[in-house]
Design an enzyme around this catalytic site. Structure first.
Site, PDB file in Angstrom:
ATOM      1  N   ARG A   1     -25.448 -23.460 -26.604  1.00 41.61           N
ATOM      2  CA  ARG A   1     -26.866 -23.849 -26.694  1.00 41.61           C
ATOM      3  C   ARG A   1     -27.517 -24.307 -25.626  1.00 41.61           C
ATOM      4  O   ARG A   1     -28.597 -24.450 -25.439  1.00 41.61           O
ATOM      5  CB  ARG A   1     -26.724 -25.131 -27.842  1.00 41.61           C
ATOM      6  CG  ARG A   1     -27.372 -24.889 -29.111  1.00 41.61           C
ATOM      7  CD  ARG A   1     -27.441 -26.072 -29.802  1.00 41.61           C
ATOM      8  NE  ARG A   1     -26.396 -27.237 -29.512  1.00 41.61           N
ATOM      9  CZ  ARG A   1     -25.948 -28.392 -30.187  1.00 41.61           C
ATOM     10  NH1 ARG A   1     -26.569 -28.751 -31.124  1.00 41.61           N
ATOM     11  NH2 ARG A   1     -24.923 -28.939 -29.707  1.00 41.61           N
TER      12      ARG A   1
ATOM     13  N   HIS B   1      -1.950 -22.307 -34.122  1.00 48.67           N
ATOM     14  CA  HIS B   1      -1.394 -22.172 -32.809  1.00 48.67           C
ATOM     15  C   HIS B   1      -0.064 -22.263 -32.762  1.00 48.67           C
ATOM     16  O   HIS B   1       0.627 -21.829 -31.633  1.00 48.67           O
ATOM     17  CB  HIS B   1      -2.293 -22.922 -31.799  1.00 48.67           C
ATOM     18  CG  HIS B   1      -1.985 -24.384 -31.901  1.00 48.67           C
ATOM     19  ND1 HIS B   1      -2.323 -25.203 -32.662  1.00 48.67           N
ATOM     20  CD2 HIS B   1      -1.224 -25.102 -30.711  1.00 48.67           C
ATOM     21  CE1 HIS B   1      -1.947 -26.663 -32.042  1.00 48.67           C
ATOM     22  NE2 HIS B   1      -0.944 -26.346 -31.068  1.00 48.67           N
TER      23      HIS B   1
ATOM     24  N   LYS C   1       3.569 -20.193 -30.219  1.00 56.51           N
ATOM     25  CA  LYS C   1       4.515 -20.903 -29.228  1.00 56.51           C
ATOM     26  C   LYS C   1       5.718 -19.966 -29.174  1.00 56.51           C
ATOM     27  O   LYS C   1       6.281 -19.532 -30.448  1.00 56.51           O
ATOM     28  CB  LYS C   1       4.858 -22.366 -29.812  1.00 56.51           C
ATOM     29  CG  LYS C   1       3.693 -23.164 -29.803  1.00 56.51           C
ATOM     30  CD  LYS C   1       4.012 -24.665 -30.339  1.00 56.51           C
ATOM     31  CE  LYS C   1       2.894 -25.483 -30.264  1.00 56.51           C
ATOM     32  NZ  LYS C   1       2.653 -26.295 -29.121  1.00 56.51           N
TER      33      LYS C   1
ATOM     34  N   GLU D   1       4.071 -37.013 -32.207  1.00 57.12           N
ATOM     35  CA  GLU D   1       3.032 -37.027 -30.940  1.00 57.12           C
ATOM     36  C   GLU D   1       2.865 -38.401 -30.276  1.00 57.12           C
ATOM     37  O   GLU D   1       2.863 -39.284 -31.204  1.00 57.12           O
ATOM     38  CB  GLU D   1       1.757 -36.577 -31.325  1.00 57.12           C
ATOM     39  CG  GLU D   1       1.622 -35.012 -31.521  1.00 57.12           C
ATOM     40  CD  GLU D   1       0.130 -34.562 -31.861  1.00 57.12           C
ATOM     41  OE1 GLU D   1      -0.317 -34.240 -30.911  1.00 57.12           O
ATOM     42  OE2 GLU D   1      -0.145 -34.864 -32.934  1.00 57.12           O
TER      43      GLU D   1
ATOM     44  N   ASP E   1      -4.433 -32.283 -41.087  1.00 62.89           N
ATOM     45  CA  ASP E   1      -4.449 -31.953 -39.593  1.00 62.89           C
ATOM     46  C   ASP E   1      -2.995 -30.931 -39.043  1.00 62.89           C
ATOM     47  O   ASP E   1      -3.110 -30.171 -38.124  1.00 62.89           O
ATOM     48  CB  ASP E   1      -4.514 -32.888 -38.714  1.00 62.89           C
ATOM     49  CG  ASP E   1      -4.817 -32.746 -37.299  1.00 62.89           C
ATOM     50  OD1 ASP E   1      -5.722 -31.814 -37.118  1.00 62.89           O
ATOM     51  OD2 ASP E   1      -4.365 -33.228 -36.304  1.00 62.89           O
TER      52      ASP E   1
ATOM     53  N   HIS F   1       0.532 -26.269 -39.577  1.00 67.28           N
ATOM     54  CA  HIS F   1       1.649 -26.296 -38.460  1.00 67.28           C
ATOM     55  C   HIS F   1       3.120 -26.343 -39.347  1.00 67.28           C
ATOM     56  O   HIS F   1       4.059 -25.609 -39.250  1.00 67.28           O
ATOM     57  CB  HIS F   1       1.484 -27.216 -37.233  1.00 67.28           C
ATOM     58  CG  HIS F   1       0.199 -26.929 -36.692  1.00 67.28           C
ATOM     59  ND1 HIS F   1      -0.406 -26.072 -36.605  1.00 67.28           N
ATOM     60  CD2 HIS F   1      -0.520 -28.141 -36.129  1.00 67.28           C
ATOM     61  CE1 HIS F   1      -1.442 -26.190 -35.932  1.00 67.28           C
ATOM     62  NE2 HIS F   1      -1.625 -27.410 -35.504  1.00 67.28           N
TER      63      HIS F   1
ATOM     64  N   LYS G   1       1.010 -39.227 -35.402  1.00 66.75           N
ATOM     65  CA  LYS G   1       0.435 -39.716 -33.922  1.00 66.75           C
ATOM     66  C   LYS G   1       0.960 -41.112 -33.626  1.00 66.75           C
ATOM     67  O   LYS G   1       1.296 -42.037 -33.998  1.00 66.75           O
ATOM     68  CB  LYS G   1      -1.124 -39.741 -34.205  1.00 66.75           C
ATOM     69  CG  LYS G   1      -1.530 -38.250 -34.325  1.00 66.75           C
ATOM     70  CD  LYS G   1      -2.892 -38.016 -33.765  1.00 66.75           C
ATOM     71  CE  LYS G   1      -3.560 -36.619 -34.173  1.00 66.75           C
ATOM     72  NZ  LYS G   1      -2.842 -35.631 -33.099  1.00 66.75           N
TER      73      LYS G   1
HETATM   74  C1  BG6 Z   1      -3.770 -29.353 -33.557  1.00 73.43           C
HETATM   75  C2  BG6 Z   1      -4.035 -30.895 -34.118  1.00 73.43           C
HETATM   76  O1  BG6 Z   1      -3.982 -28.547 -34.169  1.00 73.43           O
HETATM   77  O2  BG6 Z   1      -2.432 -29.626 -32.948  1.00 73.43           O
HETATM   78  C3  BG6 Z   1      -4.013 -32.050 -33.177  1.00 73.43           C
HETATM   79  O3  BG6 Z   1      -5.518 -30.595 -34.616  1.00 73.43           O
HETATM   80  C4  BG6 Z   1      -2.516 -31.728 -32.438  1.00 73.43           C
HETATM   81  O4  BG6 Z   1      -4.478 -33.028 -33.750  1.00 73.43           O
HETATM   82  C5  BG6 Z   1      -2.102 -30.467 -31.985  1.00 73.43           C
HETATM   83  O5  BG6 Z   1      -2.429 -32.924 -31.636  1.00 73.43           O
HETATM   84  C6  BG6 Z   1      -0.960 -30.428 -31.483  1.00 73.43           C
HETATM   85  O6  BG6 Z   1      -0.547 -29.470 -30.872  1.00 73.43           O
HETATM   86  P1  BG6 Z   1       0.713 -29.360 -29.667  1.00 73.43           P
HETATM   87  O7  BG6 Z   1       0.641 -27.717 -29.341  1.00 73.43           O
HETATM   88  O8  BG6 Z   1       0.117 -30.360 -28.776  1.00 73.43           O
HETATM   89  O9  BG6 Z   1       1.869 -29.717 -30.599  1.00 73.43           O
END
Ligand code: BG6
Length: 488
Positions: free
Chosen positions: A48, A177, A181, A215, A234, A239, A338
């Protein structure tokens, strides 16, 4: 640079957002350096903000210094890479403002287009509609959707329907994502290229499975998003369930996208739906309070968010049962949190005990064989086996030792998840992306738990930042006569 990789224009919507700077541009830079970007492909950043191309390049360069690993930035390489970059000013909600993008894309109307929507999902529909309006969607166009795609089945469906008004399902790439990995992909290699696991991988031999994604970081400035989502939406719904699918799925008939995704969706559809009693006994939700992380004092979640009565879970642990022939009676314990003691993601496959021990072993029990697949921060695969302690003692003494599978020393630089995924979109390979039915099956299962939590069937627990999580999660697995791997 490559002349053989697909020639395409990569358009990043939300191109000045955190994800774009932190992950997408570094991934493209690595692909470029490693020869995986066609030399004519362009990277168009949609934002933007009013800025010149030089200002945009300078901004990306500063972010590269911040987000690339030490030694990865090379001035001359970046200067070459920057020749591919162009910035386009578009107000995502204003269809008229897409004209500048149209002019840029129309310079090469024959090119394949990768539309990467790195924006809040509220914009997905408007962007796709505008692309259609300006006739920028061709049969070779792809659209990449970043999570979150909704916060329950209904909202996820609404977003997907909007996108599918303009793109076919085969053009939609939904990112998780974790699937990009390397170690996660290795789960398939391990399972389906090693015969020794074939007869062992079922309820007759496996006692249970644990999947942990811990984490040490907190919410890192993403309060606005996170407080509305929490650990279940999340991490678990996407995941962790994807990791569970890779461990639990049947061998696909080939590695093509639909064969793999067909098998994953079968697992998701076999997840036993939770009753209210199950939610009470088999789920734990918790929020972190003040504590210390790596020696530094850190505020509790609520103080950090600045919302006194936030009821968002930053930790979740669930016992998942899979109702099918292979896994009947084998619990999968999954947990994610977390601000835990340390960053640690691992999959534990614990085999059943031997039927009878002939070893006196001085009171020490014979440990169950365990396969430990560590994903983060260090990647490794270890098989824990019993072995004789050397010596002349009258009674044979045993100990548990690790058989470790190391990646070959000459392995190339380990690519980041986003490199793999970006390259797969460029190559039109959707294997590692989630199909609509997968996303929906995962939400269907998760929604029941989320609704139970909303009704307060199970109270919110707390844990200190920097700890191993709430004691309720330990109690949950101990009720089944088992324990979390890291507490052995
Ligand atoms: C993301 C989440 O999809 O994955 C985050 O939204 C999280 O909250 C992250 O921290 C963790 O990814 P990775 O690859 O660091 O384990």
């Amino acid at each position: 640079m490559s002349e053989t990789e697909n020639l395409c224009d990569i358009i990043i919507f939300g191109g000045h957002g955190d994800l774009a700077f932190r992950k997408l541009m570094p991934a493209l830079y690595h692909l470029f350096n490693d020869g995986y970007l066609n030399h004519q492909s362009r990277i168009l950043t949609v934002t933007r903000r009013e800025m010149s191309n030089d200002e945009h390049i300078a901004l990306v360069e500063s972010k590269m210094h911040e987000f690339l690993k030490k030694g990865e930035f090379d001035e001359a390489r970046f200067a070459d890479f920057a020749k591919k970059m162009q910035v386009v000013k578009v107000d995502l909600a204003d269809e008229g403002s897409y004209q500048s993008l149209k002019e840029m894309l129309d310079l090469h109307p024959e090119r394949e287009r990768v539309n990467y929507l790195s924006t809040a999902p509220d914009f997905f529909g408007a962007i796709c509609k505008a692309l259609k309006h300006w006739e920028l969607i061709t049969p070779q166009s792809r659209v990449v959707l970043e999570k979150p795609i909704g916060r329950d089945l209904e909202s996820s469906r609404a977003i997907n329907i909007e996108v599918l008004n303009y793109f076919n399902e085969s053009q939609v790439y939904r990112i998780d994502h974790y699937l990009g990995k390397d170690t996660v992909q290795n789960i398939m290699a391990l399972r389906f290229s090693n015969r020794i696991f074939m007869p062992l991988w079922d309820a007759s031999n496996i006692d249970h499975v644990q999947i942990t994604v811990a984490e040490s970081v907190g919410v890192e400035g993403r309060w606005g998003y996170y407080d509305d989502y929490g650990a279940m939406r999340d991490m678990i719904q996407n995941h962790l369930l994807q990791l569970l699918c890779l461990v639990a799925m049947e061998p696909p008939c080939s590695l093509d996208a639909d064969s793999v995704r067909d098998e994953k969706v079968k697992v998701l559809r076999s997840l036993r739906p939770m009753t209210a009693t199950d939610i009470e006994q088999k789920t734990v939700r918790a929020q972190y309070t003040h504590g210390s992380s790596h020696g530094e004092s850190v505020p509790g979640y609520k103080e950090g968010v600045g919302v006194e009565n936030s009821n968002t879970e930053t930790f979740a642990a669930i016992r998942v049962d899979i109702d099918n022939w292979r896994w009947n009676g084998v619990p999968f314990y999954i947990r994610s949190g977390k601000r835990m003691r340390e960053r640690n993601s691992e999959i534990i496959i614990r085999f059943k005990s031997i039927p009878y021990s002939i070893f006196a072993n001085k009171g020490r029990c014979i440990s169950q064989n365990t396969l430990v697949i560590s994903l983060q921060p260090n990647e490794s695969i270890k098989l824990k086996l019993m072995n004789k302690i050397p010596g002349l003692t009258e009674q044979m003494r045993l100990q548990q030792v690790d058989l470790e599978l190391n990646a070959p020393l000459n392995a190339e630089r380990k690519p980041e998840a986003y490199e793999r995924l970006m390259l797969d979109v460029i190559r039109s390979n959707p294997t590692l992306f989630m199909r609509l039915d997968e996303v929906e099956a995962a939400w269907k299962w998760a929604d029941v738990i989320l609704e139970g939590w909303e009704d307060n069937i199970v109270p919110m627990k707390s844990y200190s930042a920097g700890s191993d999580g709430p004691s309720a999660a330990i109690a949950m697995i101990e009720r089944d006569g088992r324990s979390w791997h890291d507490e052995l």
